[in-house]
Scaffold this motif. Structure first.
Motif, PDB file in Angstrom:
ATOM      1  N   PRO A 163       8.533  13.506   3.054  1.00 17.65           N
ATOM      2  CA  PRO A 163       7.874  13.856   4.215  1.00 17.65           C
ATOM      3  C   PRO A 163       6.477  13.197   3.955  1.00 17.65           C
ATOM      4  CG  PRO A 163       7.840  15.878   2.740  1.00 17.65           C
ATOM      5  CD  PRO A 163       8.857  15.077   2.326  1.00 17.65           C
ATOM      6  N   VAL A 164       6.025  12.539   2.993  1.00 18.96           N
ATOM      7  CA  VAL A 164       4.654  11.967   2.521  1.00 18.96           C
ATOM      8  C   VAL A 164       5.094  10.259   3.341  1.00 18.96           C
ATOM      9  CG1 VAL A 164       2.873  11.223   1.327  1.00 18.96           C
ATOM     10  CG2 VAL A 164       4.097  13.536   1.014  1.00 18.96           C
ATOM     11  N   LEU A 165       6.328  10.136   3.126  1.00 17.85           N
ATOM     12  CA  LEU A 165       6.438   8.791   3.587  1.00 17.85           C
ATOM     13  C   LEU A 165       6.328   8.524   4.886  1.00 17.85           C
ATOM     14  CD1 LEU A 165       7.659   5.990   2.451  1.00 17.85           C
ATOM     15  CD2 LEU A 165       9.832   6.785   3.246  1.00 17.85           C
ATOM     16  N   PHE A 166       6.850   9.767   5.740  1.00 19.98           N
ATOM     17  CA  PHE A 166       6.494   9.710   7.104  1.00 19.98           C
ATOM     18  C   PHE A 166       4.878   9.704   7.539  1.00 19.98           C
ATOM     19  CE2 PHE A 166       4.940  12.002  11.071  1.00 19.98           C
ATOM     20  CZ  PHE A 166       5.730  11.290  11.859  1.00 19.98           C
ATOM     21  N   GLN A 167       4.302  10.457   6.492  1.00 17.38           N
ATOM     22  CA  GLN A 167       2.990   9.962   7.024  1.00 17.38           C
ATOM     23  C   GLN A 167       2.038   8.614   6.706  1.00 17.38           C
ATOM     24  OE1 GLN A 167       0.273  13.173   4.954  1.00 17.38           O
ATOM     25  NE2 GLN A 167       1.918  14.820   5.308  1.00 17.38           N
TER      26      GLN A 167
ATOM     27  N   MET B  59      11.544  -0.431   8.171  1.00 16.22           N
ATOM     28  CA  MET B  59      13.151  -0.220   7.460  1.00 16.22           C
ATOM     29  C   MET B  59      12.908  -0.682   6.158  1.00 16.22           C
ATOM     30  SD  MET B  59      14.574   1.728   9.336  1.00 16.22           S
ATOM     31  CE  MET B  59      15.475   2.092   8.126  1.00 16.22           C
ATOM     32  N   PHE B  60      12.453  -1.969   6.085  1.00 15.16           N
ATOM     33  CA  PHE B  60      12.206  -2.569   4.645  1.00 15.16           C
ATOM     34  C   PHE B  60      11.499  -1.728   3.628  1.00 15.16           C
ATOM     35  CE2 PHE B  60      13.792  -6.332   7.178  1.00 15.16           C
ATOM     36  CZ  PHE B  60      14.755  -6.747   6.436  1.00 15.16           C
ATOM     37  N   VAL B  61      10.399  -1.264   4.325  1.00 13.26           N
ATOM     38  CA  VAL B  61       9.509  -0.263   3.423  1.00 13.26           C
ATOM     39  C   VAL B  61      10.415   1.036   2.942  1.00 13.26           C
ATOM     40  CG1 VAL B  61       7.698   1.103   3.285  1.00 13.26           C
ATOM     41  CG2 VAL B  61       7.247  -1.161   4.406  1.00 13.26           C
ATOM     42  N   ALA B  62      11.051   1.492   3.899  1.00 16.21           N
ATOM     43  CA  ALA B  62      11.986   2.798   3.655  1.00 16.21           C
ATOM     44  C   ALA B  62      12.915   2.331   2.270  1.00 16.21           C
ATOM     45  CB  ALA B  62      12.714   3.366   4.805  1.00 16.21           C
ATOM     46  N   TYR B  63      13.522   1.193   2.715  1.00 18.70           N
ATOM     47  CA  TYR B  63      14.498   0.576   1.720  1.00 18.70           C
ATOM     48  C   TYR B  63      13.884   0.556   0.328  1.00 18.70           C
ATOM     49  CZ  TYR B  63      17.784  -2.425  -0.803  1.00 18.70           C
ATOM     50  OH  TYR B  63      18.511  -3.019  -1.769  1.00 18.70           O
ATOM     51  N   THR B  64      12.798  -0.087   0.106  1.00 19.27           N
ATOM     52  CA  THR B  64      12.203  -0.487  -1.050  1.00 19.27           C
ATOM     53  C   THR B  64      11.736   0.644  -1.770  1.00 19.27           C
ATOM     54  OG1 THR B  64      11.344  -2.494   0.002  1.00 19.27           O
ATOM     55  CG2 THR B  64      10.362  -1.745  -2.256  1.00 19.27           C
TER      56      THR B  64
ATOM     57  N   PHE C 245       0.697  -1.316   0.200  1.00 23.30           N
ATOM     58  CA  PHE C 245       0.048   0.030   0.001  1.00 23.30           C
ATOM     59  C   PHE C 245       0.769   1.137   0.024  1.00 23.30           C
ATOM     60  CE2 PHE C 245      -4.585  -1.048   0.396  1.00 23.30           C
ATOM     61  CZ  PHE C 245      -4.502  -2.302   0.355  1.00 23.30           C
ATOM     62  N   THR C 246       2.064   1.314   0.592  1.00 24.79           N
ATOM     63  CA  THR C 246       2.947   2.360   0.578  1.00 24.79           C
ATOM     64  C   THR C 246       3.329   2.469  -0.904  1.00 24.79           C
ATOM     65  OG1 THR C 246       3.663   2.011   2.938  1.00 24.79           O
ATOM     66  CG2 THR C 246       4.910   3.342   1.590  1.00 24.79           C
ATOM     67  N   LEU C 247       3.923   1.294  -1.507  1.00 30.30           N
ATOM     68  CA  LEU C 247       4.189   1.732  -3.024  1.00 30.30           C
ATOM     69  C   LEU C 247       3.098   1.903  -3.771  1.00 30.30           C
ATOM     70  CD1 LEU C 247       6.506  -1.807  -3.270  1.00 30.30           C
ATOM     71  CD2 LEU C 247       7.325   0.577  -3.300  1.00 30.30           C
TER      72      LEU C 247
END
Lengths: 124, 561, 225
Positions: free
Chosen positions: B241-245, C44-49, A74-76
């Motif tokens: 910053p949207v990733l933070f959200q 962390m894996f999400v941030a990496y991806t 969902f983030t992707l």
């Protein structure tokens, strides 16, 4: 049996190192992930003995894994399609600053360069 | 156990050991629940006073009692205290701890020492978070959006650590309850005989275990962003910053269900008990809790419709948001049906349950409105949103918590509160609450933005109504505090089962309960709300297993008794 | 609290009916704890991806800066420690206390080697000015790479932020595991464990295997691809 599993894990580790040295184009990443998942499955199934354990614990583990996938996918869904409406820019402030600095440098270089088109912000 | 004897047992959990030390080192789930009750009430008191300060500032346009900086810090602290220190632990940690093991027929939770540890972790987290007030300004709201949060003051370092630590407490409580429900049920207590309160706490615990670690890593990353500038969230360093959200709402939207699911459980128990009726659609109500817990993870992006996230994700999040309405609707309809077929007994706890039906439904429906993409773009960050989530959080969680507190108070303390005072306070809370928050829907839809300390003159009337309402609400809440405290010293001794409820904490324990809950492990032979078996159960005022099931006479007898 | 009734094993808590119930509850609790760990790392894996999908070429260049030989040795060392834990549990199940102690000590040794190699890697990076995020200021020569070429690559600092946070949290888990294993060795010497009661070893083993699994994913993601 533990020894067999351990041996397979070492073999897979060597395999993943060797395969990453080869240039397989788009397949490098999926292959590495496939090998890592296989190794993880071996550790979970045999070292952690989930294969022989109470089924509830397998359910717990599966739910955990499922929600990692939910989080990731969902983030992707946002980040991979960011900017699919024209009202947002994909560039970060840092990239825009870099583009502006490049423009400034070109302007400083000479009067003729000032009319050159503005470089678009770097895209992802 | 001992029918119709209204005298408290000689030894119960409150008096078996009397030293302060015996309280601070207790592993008894009931005592831990009571300590949580004190801690959580203090957080509610502090957060409530801050809310009254916010409302007082807004009583008139311009500066009334504080400047904009103080205002920003006040509402931020109000939100952080209420969300992390009060609402999240309120029902699970207080009533869950006290009631859940007894409803399961267990002597304690599965890991009693872990339970005590989670209480102290909660306290430490709350203290760390409050240190932030001393250290530096934290004024960006409870969402800590980067990059603003990392660009002002060092208070953010403490508040993120505080939230991180309180998160661990929440995780450990949830973990403990899941294992307890799975492994500690009494003989005969099958999954379909679990009280609905247990089902909802179980669903809540799943969310706590799955979602809270993510706020942990989020807070840790924010902490590192501030401390080292790791550039994951800060756009000036190339971060997003949207990733933070995304990270924040992956926890904080499910957290909304950590707040509301336990309330559903309390209301289900109240509806069954005070309607003298089996809760209709038991399986649907039980499984809808699990469904909400699951769906709650798939909708976090509806907080981010105007953040610049991709349109495709906005559309998906919006669609799934509508789905949440289905299991929630299942619950509300079944509660109404339970009353329709039952004989409703309007005691104070039931008044709160009825209030909940109204306020929560308003909160829920406006939530679906906000889930509509186009409408949300219009209403985003207005008072409409403020009103919506207060209707859900306060009108949902707090009202249910008050209902539960009044319901289980006799069992917890062994004393009855004054029923008349209870009804008056309930009325004040209801009137005050609606007067506070309903005008906010109106001004929100007309464009009053949230988090502003000043406003245009056209909004003055709504703000004044709202402030007046908050004072009435405050009076009602202080009145509850007053008569509950009085009841500790002057209240009449409560019988074992004053409400004629059918769950184990009423039928099989003394009031207050024995230190080990039960003299003998109960054997469960029926469902938690099987009033329809009344002819057999009520024949001699006792159920087949020796439990007294008719309400014991402290109040006026209900008409149907 | 109440002492266990006569005829009950000493480790059985009064609020459980049987040893089996207590063991099952403890194990399920541990599995739940493990999925919280998985979700903690998932961030962390999400941030990496996310950053990799945005900047694949930067991440490929960055992984060349990491020494796959050191990472590979560490992978084998951790796999070995997982094996010794699993084997130690098999030993105690068969009543071999000495075998258990030897395997636990081997596990500790492997963990120490792992942390030693991590120390070498970290200090090498700090000398070359490779710090997370905003402090990223590469200088000089690092494993044959002229770091001056890397100074201006956008989003390279993000890779190393992710690298340091991921391996840092992972290393912290290894340290915690070492502490618990030391405690288990002491208890084993005291003779606390038997084929009937070895719950703490079983649970710590589960934790240790999870730490191993995290590394199984970190190794290819950071060092290889």
């Amino acid at each position: 049996m533990l020894v067999t599993v351990f041996g397979s894990l070492i073999f897979l580790t060597i395999l993943t190192v060797v395969s990453s040295r080869l240039d397989l184009g788009a397949f490098n990443v999926p292959l590495a992930m496939l090998i890592a998942t296989t190794k993880a499955a071996l550790v979970v199934g045999f070292f952690m003995a989930l294969k022989y354990d109470n089924r509830v614990n397998s359910l717990v583990f599966a739910v955990g894994a499922l929600f990692v996938i939910v989080f990731l996918s969902f983030t992707l869904l946002d980040t991979a399609f960011r900017g699919d409406l024209p009202n947002t820019t994909k560039g970060t402030i840092m990239e825009m600053d870099a583009a502006e600095a490049a423009l400034q440098a070109r302007q400083d270089a000479g009067p003729g360069a000032a009319v050159a088109p503005v470089p678009p912000p770097a895209t992802h | 156990m001992h029918a119709s004897s209204a005298a408290a047992p000689a030894v119960h959990y409150l008096n078996n050991e009397k030293t302060i030390r015996s309280w601070l080192t207790t592993v008894d789930h009931k005592r831990i629940g009571m300590m949580y009750l004190v801690a959580v009430s203090l957080a509610f008191l502090a957060g409530g006073i801050l809310a009254l300060l916010v409302r007082t500032e807004l009583a008139a346009p311009g500066e009334t009692i504080m400047g904009p900086d103080a205002y920003n810090q006040t509402f931020t602290l109000h939100a952080v205290l209420m969300v992390f220190a009060f609402i999240i632990p309120a029902i699970p940690a207080v009533m869950g701890n006290f009631v859940l093991p007894i409803q399961l027929g267990a002597k304690d939770v599965a890991f009693p020492r872990l339970n005590l540890a989670s209480f102290y972790i909660y306290l430490i987290g709350a203290v760390i978070a409050l240190t932030a007030v001393v250290v530096g300004r934290v004024d960006g709201g409870w969402t800590f959006y980067a990059p603003y949060s990392t660009s002002v003051g060092n208070g953010i370092l403490f508040i993120t650590m505080g939230v991180f630590v309180m998160g661990f407490s929440s995780i450990l409580t949830g973990l403990n309850f899941i294992v307890t429900v799975h492994k500690m049920r009494a003989p005969g207590l099958t999954w379909t005989r679990l009280p609905l309160f247990v089902w909802s706490i179980y669903a809540t615990s799943i969310v706590q275990v799955l979602a809270t670690p993510v706020i942990g890593i989020t807070m840790l990353l924010l902490f590192l962003e501030k401390l080292l500038g790791i550039g994951i969230f800060d756009p000036a360093l190339g971060g997003d910053p949207v990733l933070f959200q995304h990270f924040f709402w992956f926890y904080s939207h499910p957290a909304v269900y950590i707040m509301i699911l336990p309330a559903f459980g309390v209301i289900s128990d109240l509806m069954g008990t005070f309607s003298r009726n089996r809760v209709q659609g038991y399986k649907f109500v039980a499984l809808s809790s699990v469904a909400i817990a699951f769906l709650g993870f798939l909708v976090w992006g509806h907080h981010m419709f105007v953040s610049g996230q991709s349109a495709v994700s906005s559309i998906v999040f919006s669609l799934i948001t509508y789905l949440i309405g289905i299991p929630t609707g299942v619950k509300v309809i079944n509660w109404v049906l339970t009353m329709y077929r039952g004989s409703v007994w309007l005691q104070t706890p039931m008044l709160y349950a009825l209030m909940f039906l109204i306020t929560f439904s308003i909160g829920g429906f406006t939530g679906i409105m906000l889930g509509v993409l186009a409408i949300d773009v219009h209403l985003h960050d207005t008072y409409f949103v403020v009103a919506h989530f207060h209707y859900v959080m306060m009108g949902g969680n707090v009202i249910a918590a008050l209902g539960g507190l009044h319901y289980w108070w006799p069992k917890m303390t062994g004393k009855m509160y004054n029923e008349t005072a209870g009804r008056i306070a309930a009325a004040l809370v209801f009137i005050g609450f609606n007067l506070t928050f309903f005008p906010q829907f109106i001004m929100g839809s007309r464009g009053m933005p949230r988090r502003y300390y000043d406003y245009l003159p056209e909004f003055e009337i709504y703000h004044q109504l709202s402030t007046m309402g908050s004072y009435i609400l405050g009076i009602g809440l202080f009145m509850i505090l007053g008569y509950l405290l009085v009841s500790l010293f002057k209240g009449r001794v409560a019988p074992a089962n004053p409400w004629g409820a059918l769950t184990l904490e009423w039928t099989h324990t003394t009031t207050p309960p024995d230190p080990h809950n039960f003299h003998h492990t109960p054997v469960v032979t029926r469902g938690p709300y099987d009033y329809h078996l009344a002819p057999e159960l009520f024949a001699d005022g006792h159920s087949g297993d020796g439990a007294n099931v008719s309400p014991e006479s402290v109040h006026r007898s209900p008409s149907e008794a | 609290m109440a002492q266990p009734a006569a005829g009950q094993p000493a480790h059985l808590k009064h609020y459980f009916v049987s040893s089996d119930q207590q063991f099952d509850a403890a194990k399920m609790g541990m599995w739940l704890f493990l999925i919280t760990e998985i979700l903690l790392f998932s961030g962390m894996f999400v941030a990496y991806t996310v950053y990799r999908v945005w900047h694949p070429e930067v991440f490929e260049a960055a992984s060349d800066l990491l020494d796959w030989k050191l990472g590979g040795i560490n992978t084998l060392v951790l796999l070995g420690s997982s094996f010794t834990v699993a084997y130690g549990i098999q030993r105690i199940q068969r009543g071999d206390r000495k075998g258990l102690i030897i395997n636990l000590l081997l596990t500790l040794l492997c963990a120490a080697i792992f942390m030693g190699i991590k120390y070498v890697e970290y200090s090498g990076k700090f000398e070359a000015g490779i710090f997370p995020g905003g402090n990223f200021a590469p200088v000089g020569d690092y494993h044959g790479h002229d770091m001056a070429n890397y100074a201006d690559i956008l989003f390279l600092p993000q890779f190393f932020s992710i690298y340091f946070v991921m391996t840092g949290i992972h290393g912290f888990h290894v340290l915690v595991g070492m502490g618990v294993f030391t405690w288990l060795v002491i208890r084993s010497f005291k003779g606390d464990f038997s084929p009937e009661y070895y719950t703490p070893i079983e649970l710590t083993g589960l934790y240790w295997h999870l730490v191993d699994i995290i590394w199984i994913f970190l190794f290819p993601l950071l060092y290889l691809i």
